[in-house]
Scaffold this motif. Structure first.
Motif, mmCIF file in Angstrom:
data_model
loop_
_atom_site.group_PDB
_atom_site.id
_atom_site.type_symbol
_atom_site.label_atom_id
_atom_site.label_comp_id
_atom_site.label_asym_id
_atom_site.label_seq_id
_atom_site.Cartn_x
_atom_site.Cartn_y
_atom_site.Cartn_z
ATOM 1 N N HIS A 333 0.873 -1.243 -0.015
ATOM 2 C CA HIS A 333 -0.080 0.029 -0.011
ATOM 3 C C HIS A 333 0.837 1.320 -0.129
ATOM 4 C CE1 HIS A 333 -4.599 -0.666 -0.070
ATOM 5 N NE2 HIS A 333 -4.037 -1.766 0.346
ATOM 6 N N TYR A 373 -7.248 2.720 1.664
ATOM 7 C CA TYR A 373 -7.284 3.340 2.979
ATOM 8 C C TYR A 373 -7.670 4.697 3.053
ATOM 9 C CZ TYR A 373 -4.372 -0.524 4.238
ATOM 10 O OH TYR A 373 -3.847 -1.793 4.503
ATOM 11 N N THR A 374 -7.513 5.544 4.106
ATOM 12 C CA THR A 374 -7.912 6.930 4.054
ATOM 13 C C THR A 374 -6.935 7.709 3.645
ATOM 14 O OG1 THR A 374 -6.825 7.276 6.395
ATOM 15 C CG2 THR A 374 -9.255 6.382 6.226
ATOM 16 N N THR A 377 -3.706 8.340 5.699
ATOM 17 C CA THR A 377 -2.940 6.993 5.791
ATOM 18 C C THR A 377 -2.045 7.304 4.582
ATOM 19 O OG1 THR A 377 -4.477 5.581 7.009
ATOM 20 C CG2 THR A 377 -2.627 4.556 5.647
#
Length: 443
Positions: A333, A373-374, A377
């Motif tokens: 990520h 993800y946000t 993040t």
């Protein structure tokens, strides 16, 4: 004739061929462009007279360390500025010179340098173990304690025993201190606790030795994360290091010219190396590395003169290897977040606004069936890359629709970042051209 599928790796012919290749290199006459390669080795502590463009910083460090020669504790120093601007180089050169003078005066002075970014683990326990190991090495005694199975307190005790028994004055050079983040979920970073302990070692009578610290960082704002008790006991003298300009890099490289044999450098090589380094934030360390690698490239090809061709080849390899080293250890990520930012930057002059990055990141994750993800993040993931010098991050106002946001600016060549990320099989399903088209729309 070999049978299909037969393993011929241990056949006599193969062994003879391999052996002859190795022996031909080991026994053959060596062609080298170098006269003293140590002068272009980043681990070499050069004499202060070889350092250019840092007289102000050298003077400030010398004034601080001068206290040692008078039997006083040198003040703590905070050296801050971009990578490759001479922070480690200058302070080690000055400390080495002070060590020579101290020996003449019968003072047991030395310095211990640890680069925390290079450690396998960034916990306080590992940091204390590493400091102890290096201090024991300087003292010429055994450290004895294993990495694991012994408490951090026990490591501090052994460290202070060695310091007390072998030094009148000791400086800990704590390089890349930002990397000493500690374990996840801790209330304060590990470097805050380390600085507190070292700054209180004399006051709490762990040692009578005069201990001081030199903290080296690219990010002076690391002090914002210090615990209040650390902040009150740790009061360093700050010394700023700015980027080198191209003409300064040329002079720096000229002072290392005698690393090479006479007439082994094509006249334009120094200027070209300096130009490449100037494009990368004026990084002198990178300039010296590039000059050395160009020489290695010439050696590999059996050439007796380093030319512009060798510089360009070495620069391509240096960029790819640096990016690969940084990106290789990232989680998927983090790579996806950095990839989205790189695609945006690729169509936007090297700059990537965080709201647009997040839009593209969402599309990439959704199209490849991955969790999203946000934005907070994602920004954090990219800021992690900033720690390693891939990008810089600044808060800015984007006006209509965007408001205040982060603007990521790439310091490494964007194509090299994209190509390195795409070596991960997880990116096989991601179409770069389609992503570029979306990036243009989002901007």
């Amino acid at each position: 004739m070999d049978t299909p599928g037969e393993d011929t790796s241990n056949s006599p012919d193969t062994d003879q061929s391999t052996e002859s290749v190795v022996e031909s290199i080991l026994d053959g006459k060596r062609t080298t462009v170098f006269k003293n390669k140590q002068l272009v080795d980043p681990t070499t502590i050069v004499d202060h007279e070889r350092i250019y463009g840092r007289d102000e910083q050298l003077a400030a460090e010398a004034r601080a360390f001068r206290d040692t020669l008078d039997g006083e504790r040198p003040p703590d120093l905070l050296l801050y500025g971009p990578s490759g601007t001479g922070k480690s180089l200058t302070v080690k050169a000055v400390a080495e010179k002070v060590k020579e003078r101290a020996e003449t005066n019968g003072i047991r002075f030395d310095f211990v340098s640890v680069n925390f970014k290079a450690m396998e683990s960034h916990t306080l326990d590992r940091a204390v173990w590493k400091l102890g190991q290096q201090t024991a090495h300087k003292a010429g005694v055994a450290w004895e304690l294993p990495r694991k199975g012994v408490s951090t307190d026990a490591k501090y005790v052994r460290l202070y025993e060695i310091v007390e028994d072998h030094f009148d004055s000791l400086v800990f050079i704590l390089d890349e201190i930002d990397a000493l983040t500690g374990s996840k979920g801790e209330d304060e970073p590990a470097y805050s606790r380390l600085l507190y302990s070292l700054s209180r070692a004399m006051a709490e009578q762990h040692v009578n030795t005069l201990i001081s610290t030199v903290v080296i960082t690219n990010h002076p704002k690391f002090r914002e994360n210090l615990d209040s008790r650390t902040d009150s006991s740790y009061n360093p003298t700050g010394i700023h290091f700015s980027d080198y300009e191209a003409h300064e890099l040329i002079e720096i490289l000229n002072r290392r010219r005698d690393a090479f044999k006479e007439d082994a450098l094509e006249e334009s090589v120094i200027n070209l190396v300096a130009a490449h380094a100037a494009k990368n934030e004026g990084d002198a360390r990178r300039a010296i590395d590039l000059l050395r690698d160009a020489g290695e490239d010439a050696n590999k090809n059996g050439d007796t003169v380093v030319t512009e061709k060798h510089v360009r080849s070495a620069n391509d390899s240096l960029v790819k290897n640096r990016v690969l080293e940084i990106v290789d250890g990232m989680s998927l990520h983090k790579k996806l977040a950095l990839y989205a930012a790189a695609v945006i930057a690729d169509v936007n002059d090297g700059k990537a606004p965080s709201p647009v990055v997040y839009q593209l990141y969402q599309v990439i994750c959704n199209s490849s069936g991955r969790d999203v993800y946000t934005q907070e993040t994602v920004n954090s993931h990219i800021n992690k890359a900033a720690t390693y010098g891939v990008v810089s991050s600044d808060r800015t106002s984007g006006g209509f629709k965007r408001g205040v946001h982060l603007l990521f600016t790439f310091k490494e060549p964007v194509p090299a970042v994209l190509e390195t990320l795409e070596q991960d099989d997880a990116f096989d399903s991601i179409d770069r051209e389609k992503s570029r088209s979306l990036a243009t729309q989002f901007l």
